[in-house]
Design a protein around this motif. Structure first.
Motif, PDB file in Angstrom:
ATOM      1  N   ILE A 214       0.867  -1.177   0.000  1.00  0.00           N
ATOM      2  CA  ILE A 214       0.000   0.000   0.000  1.00  0.00           C
ATOM      3  C   ILE A 214       0.904   1.227   0.000  1.00  0.00           C
ATOM      4  O   ILE A 214       1.785   1.353   0.850  1.00  0.00           O
ATOM      5  CB  ILE A 214      -0.939   0.047   1.218  1.00  0.00           C
ATOM      6  CG1 ILE A 214      -1.858  -1.162   1.242  1.00  0.00           C
ATOM      7  CG2 ILE A 214      -1.786   1.331   1.182  1.00  0.00           C
ATOM      8  CD1 ILE A 214      -2.796  -1.182   2.440  1.00  0.00           C
ATOM      9  N   PHE A 215       0.706   2.123  -0.986  1.00  0.00           N
ATOM     10  CA  PHE A 215       1.492   3.344  -1.112  1.00  0.00           C
ATOM     11  C   PHE A 215       0.604   4.571  -1.012  1.00  0.00           C
ATOM     12  O   PHE A 215      -0.574   4.536  -1.397  1.00  0.00           O
ATOM     13  CB  PHE A 215       2.188   3.415  -2.479  1.00  0.00           C
ATOM     14  CG  PHE A 215       3.238   2.378  -2.711  1.00  0.00           C
ATOM     15  CD1 PHE A 215       4.423   2.388  -2.001  1.00  0.00           C
ATOM     16  CD2 PHE A 215       3.050   1.389  -3.660  1.00  0.00           C
ATOM     17  CE1 PHE A 215       5.402   1.435  -2.236  1.00  0.00           C
ATOM     18  CE2 PHE A 215       4.010   0.441  -3.903  1.00  0.00           C
ATOM     19  CZ  PHE A 215       5.193   0.459  -3.188  1.00  0.00           C
ATOM     20  N   ASN A 216       1.175   5.678  -0.559  1.00  0.00           N
ATOM     21  CA  ASN A 216       0.548   6.975  -0.765  1.00  0.00           C
ATOM     22  C   ASN A 216       0.774   7.378  -2.218  1.00  0.00           C
ATOM     23  O   ASN A 216       1.860   7.162  -2.768  1.00  0.00           O
ATOM     24  CB  ASN A 216       1.171   8.030   0.160  1.00  0.00           C
ATOM     25  CG  ASN A 216       0.929   7.714   1.619  1.00  0.00           C
ATOM     26  OD1 ASN A 216      -0.213   7.648   2.058  1.00  0.00           O
ATOM     27  ND2 ASN A 216       1.996   7.512   2.373  1.00  0.00           N
ATOM     28  N   GLN A 217      -0.236   7.960  -2.847  1.00  0.00           N
ATOM     29  CA  GLN A 217      -0.080   8.352  -4.249  1.00  0.00           C
ATOM     30  C   GLN A 217       0.910   9.489  -4.438  1.00  0.00           C
ATOM     31  O   GLN A 217       1.677   9.512  -5.388  1.00  0.00           O
ATOM     32  CB  GLN A 217      -1.440   8.772  -4.837  1.00  0.00           C
ATOM     33  CG  GLN A 217      -2.320   7.620  -5.218  1.00  0.00           C
ATOM     34  CD  GLN A 217      -3.378   8.040  -6.219  1.00  0.00           C
ATOM     35  OE1 GLN A 217      -3.071   8.488  -7.313  1.00  0.00           O
ATOM     36  NE2 GLN A 217      -4.640   7.908  -5.825  1.00  0.00           N
ATOM     37  N   GLN A 218       0.869  10.450  -3.533  1.00  0.00           N
ATOM     38  CA  GLN A 218       1.627  11.678  -3.758  1.00  0.00           C
ATOM     39  C   GLN A 218       3.004  11.630  -3.100  1.00  0.00           C
ATOM     40  O   GLN A 218       3.333  12.440  -2.262  1.00  0.00           O
ATOM     41  CB  GLN A 218       0.825  12.885  -3.246  1.00  0.00           C
ATOM     42  CG  GLN A 218      -0.546  13.016  -3.863  1.00  0.00           C
ATOM     43  CD  GLN A 218      -0.518  13.112  -5.379  1.00  0.00           C
ATOM     44  OE1 GLN A 218       0.386  13.721  -5.957  1.00  0.00           O
ATOM     45  NE2 GLN A 218      -1.507  12.515  -6.031  1.00  0.00           N
ATOM     46  N   PHE A 219       3.817  10.647  -3.464  1.00  0.00           N
ATOM     47  CA  PHE A 219       5.191  10.653  -2.994  1.00  0.00           C
ATOM     48  C   PHE A 219       6.115  10.982  -4.159  1.00  0.00           C
ATOM     49  O   PHE A 219       5.687  11.059  -5.314  1.00  0.00           O
ATOM     50  CB  PHE A 219       5.586   9.334  -2.327  1.00  0.00           C
ATOM     51  CG  PHE A 219       5.383   8.123  -3.201  1.00  0.00           C
ATOM     52  CD1 PHE A 219       6.259   7.824  -4.222  1.00  0.00           C
ATOM     53  CD2 PHE A 219       4.318   7.278  -2.980  1.00  0.00           C
ATOM     54  CE1 PHE A 219       6.085   6.713  -5.020  1.00  0.00           C
ATOM     55  CE2 PHE A 219       4.125   6.163  -3.773  1.00  0.00           C
ATOM     56  CZ  PHE A 219       5.011   5.884  -4.793  1.00  0.00           C
ATOM     57  N   SER A 220       7.384  11.168  -3.852  1.00  0.00           N
ATOM     58  CA  SER A 220       8.349  11.552  -4.872  1.00  0.00           C
ATOM     59  C   SER A 220       8.372  10.532  -6.001  1.00  0.00           C
ATOM     60  O   SER A 220       8.153   9.336  -5.792  1.00  0.00           O
ATOM     61  CB  SER A 220       9.746  11.668  -4.249  1.00  0.00           C
ATOM     62  OG  SER A 220      10.720  11.905  -5.230  1.00  0.00           O
ATOM     63  N   SER A 221       8.646  10.994  -7.198  1.00  0.00           N
ATOM     64  CA  SER A 221       8.645  10.115  -8.363  1.00  0.00           C
ATOM     65  C   SER A 221       9.799   9.122  -8.340  1.00  0.00           C
ATOM     66  O   SER A 221       9.768   8.115  -9.038  1.00  0.00           O
ATOM     67  CB  SER A 221       8.715  10.947  -9.650  1.00  0.00           C
ATOM     68  OG  SER A 221       9.893  11.744  -9.662  1.00  0.00           O
TER      69      SER A 221
END
Length: 293
Positions: A214-221
């Motif tokens: 599960i990831f947060n969408q708005q993390f660094s590219s």
């Protein structure tokens, strides 16, 4: 002579329509009249909301359901797949979100509401690939404004679903644990609210081993990200009925995150701990993933 031609024309017409009529009856007979009709609808603040289209995908990790109405409003759910069960939508794993438009950045989510959110699956048939159940819950807006919505009388009957093998595409998760290689054949991934859900297993209906992120969408590219054990971002490895979670402060590396095309790739090497027996620790090595979500 003219009378004969008229009679002949009438005869040909009767024969032609007789053939068409027989063809139509045959087509009707070939359709199974016992096939149940799918439905997905609910009341939104007391007003009927009827789905224009629904998509459901199921693997060993997640049940993902998305419904759109004719106005482009979206209701989406992601729940931990436990089959026929009564679910409470709570936290970041079992979650429902509502948007007035798919492109909206703000949304209403069950995780922001104080009321218990229920989603009950009454039937899950892997032979016919149909799912049925009911739901009722409140949602609150993600901007903490206090604005809320109420969903009641929710029902989904005989909604068809796809298995993980039908939607995997080129997505893959691979790693080594205890000198044994795990390579997914089935990947089910989606974004819901502000999270990305990823589940990989070796085959449909094989639940003895799978890996989930599960990831947060708005993390660094790109670059390293710190992991948690329970809150996102985190990883879970399920093997032989044991659940191993990433150890807090462990890291993984995102090599690329294309938000526009919804592609994420990365590598990982970390320890994971049995959630029921902390002394049981495994080391995951040579991890790599490339996911379309």
């Amino acid at each position: 002579m003219n009378t004969s031609r008229v009679l002949l024309t009438i005869l040909y017409t009767l024969i032609f329509f007789g053939i068409v009529s027989c063809g139509s009856d045959s087509m009707t007979d070939s359709m199974d009249p016992n096939t149940p009709e799918a439905e997905f609808n609910f009341d939104l603040d007391g007003v009927a909301w009827i789905a224009n289209s629904t998509e459901v995908t199921i693997d060993n990790g997640f049940i993902i359901a998305e419904a759109l109405n004719s106005s482009g409003e979206q209701l989406k759910l992601v729940i931990d797949n436990k089959g026929v069960d009564d679910y409470n939508l709570a936290g970041n794993l079992n979650i429902a979100s509502y948007k007035s438009s798919i492109s909206d950045t703000e949304y209403f989510g069950t995780q922001f509401a104080s009321q218990i959110a229920s989603f009950d699956i009454s039937s899950l048939d892997y032979n016919t690939k149909m799912i049925s159940g009911s739901f009722n819950f409140d949602l609150a807006k993600s901007d903490s404004s206090g604005e809320a919505l109420s969903i009641s009388n929710g029902i989904f009957n005989n909604v068809p679903f796809k298995m993980g093998s039908e939607i995997t595409g080129n997505s893959i998760i691979s790693f080594t644990v205890n000198n044994t290689t795990f390579q997914s054949q089935i990947v089910n991934a989606t974004s819901n609210a502000d999270l990305i859900y990823i589940s990989g297993s070796k085959s449909d209906l094989a639940d003895e081993e799978r890996f989930m992120f599960i990831f947060n969408q708005q993390f660094s590219s790109s670059g390293p990200i710190a992991l948690n054990s329970f809150g996102p971002p985190n990883g879970r490895y399920i093997f032989d009925n044991s659940v191993y979670r990433t150890v807090a402060s462990e890291e993984m590396t995102i090599t690329n995150h294309d938000i526009v095309n919804q592609m994420i790739t990365g590598t990982f090497n970390f320890e994971m701990r049995n959630e029921d027996l902390f002394s049981d620790v495994i080391t995951v090595e040579d991890g790599t993933f490339s996911i379309q979500y």
